[in-house]
Design a protein around this motif. Structure first.
Motif, PDB file in Angstrom:
ATOM      1  N   ALA A   1       0.833  -1.206   0.000  1.00 34.47           N
ATOM      2  CA  ALA A   1       0.000   0.000   0.000  1.00 34.47           C
ATOM      3  C   ALA A   1       0.868   1.257   0.000  1.00 34.47           C
ATOM      4  N   GLU A   2       1.960   1.238   0.757  1.00 30.37           N
ATOM      5  CA  GLU A   2       2.864   2.391   0.791  1.00 30.37           C
ATOM      6  C   GLU A   2       3.533   2.605  -0.563  1.00 30.37           C
ATOM      7  N   ARG A   3       3.955   1.516  -1.208  1.00 28.89           N
ATOM      8  CA  ARG A   3       4.574   1.633  -2.531  1.00 28.89           C
ATOM      9  C   ARG A   3       3.605   2.207  -3.547  1.00 28.89           C
ATOM     10  N   LYS A   4       2.354   1.731  -3.494  1.00 29.54           N
ATOM     11  CA  LYS A   4       1.334   2.245  -4.408  1.00 29.54           C
ATOM     12  C   LYS A   4       1.086   3.736  -4.171  1.00 29.54           C
ATOM     13  N   LEU A   5       1.046   4.135  -2.899  1.00 31.83           N
ATOM     14  CA  LEU A   5       0.812   5.532  -2.567  1.00 31.83           C
ATOM     15  C   LEU A   5       1.952   6.413  -3.059  1.00 31.83           C
ATOM     16  N   VAL A   6       3.190   5.975  -2.844  1.00 29.24           N
ATOM     17  CA  VAL A   6       4.343   6.762  -3.285  1.00 29.24           C
ATOM     18  C   VAL A   6       4.341   6.889  -4.805  1.00 29.24           C
ATOM     19  N   ARG A   7       4.045   5.814  -5.515  1.00 28.84           N
ATOM     20  CA  ARG A   7       3.971   5.877  -6.980  1.00 28.84           C
ATOM     21  C   ARG A   7       2.899   6.835  -7.448  1.00 28.84           C
TER      22      ARG A   7
ATOM     23  N   LEU B   1       5.563  14.792  -9.906  1.00 31.87           N
ATOM     24  CA  LEU B   1       6.795  14.942 -10.672  1.00 31.87           C
ATOM     25  C   LEU B   1       6.625  15.653 -12.018  1.00 31.87           C
ATOM     26  N   PRO B   2       5.586  15.390 -12.806  1.00 34.45           N
ATOM     27  CA  PRO B   2       5.455  16.142 -14.063  1.00 34.45           C
ATOM     28  C   PRO B   2       5.370  17.653 -13.837  1.00 34.45           C
TER      29      PRO B   2
END
Length: 71
Positions: free
Chosen positions: A45-51, A58-59
């Protein structure tokens, strides 16, 4: 022809709907929705949130950086 215009006004009626939503949030419900620290589900869940955050922020940051370089 006058009757056709009368029918057009029938479709313009607005409908109001009242929805009752509970305001009280139970902390137990929130705790059960968030996995425990260190579990594989929490890490995923943390990885998905960071992505998701990266893909949204970032754009914009890159465009700001390029505009600053051009200026």
């Amino acid at each position: 022809m006058a009757h056709e215009h009368d029918h057009d006004h029938d479709h313009d009626e607005k409908v109001k709907v009242k929805v009752d939503v509970p305001i009280e949030n139970s902390s137990d419900d929130l705790k059960s929705a968030i996995p425990e620290l260190g579990t594989p589900q929490r890490l995923l869940a943390e990885r998905k949130l960071v992505r998701k955050l990266d893909s949204r922020l970032l754009p914009t940051i890159v465009v700001i950086y390029i505009m600053n370089y051009i200026d």
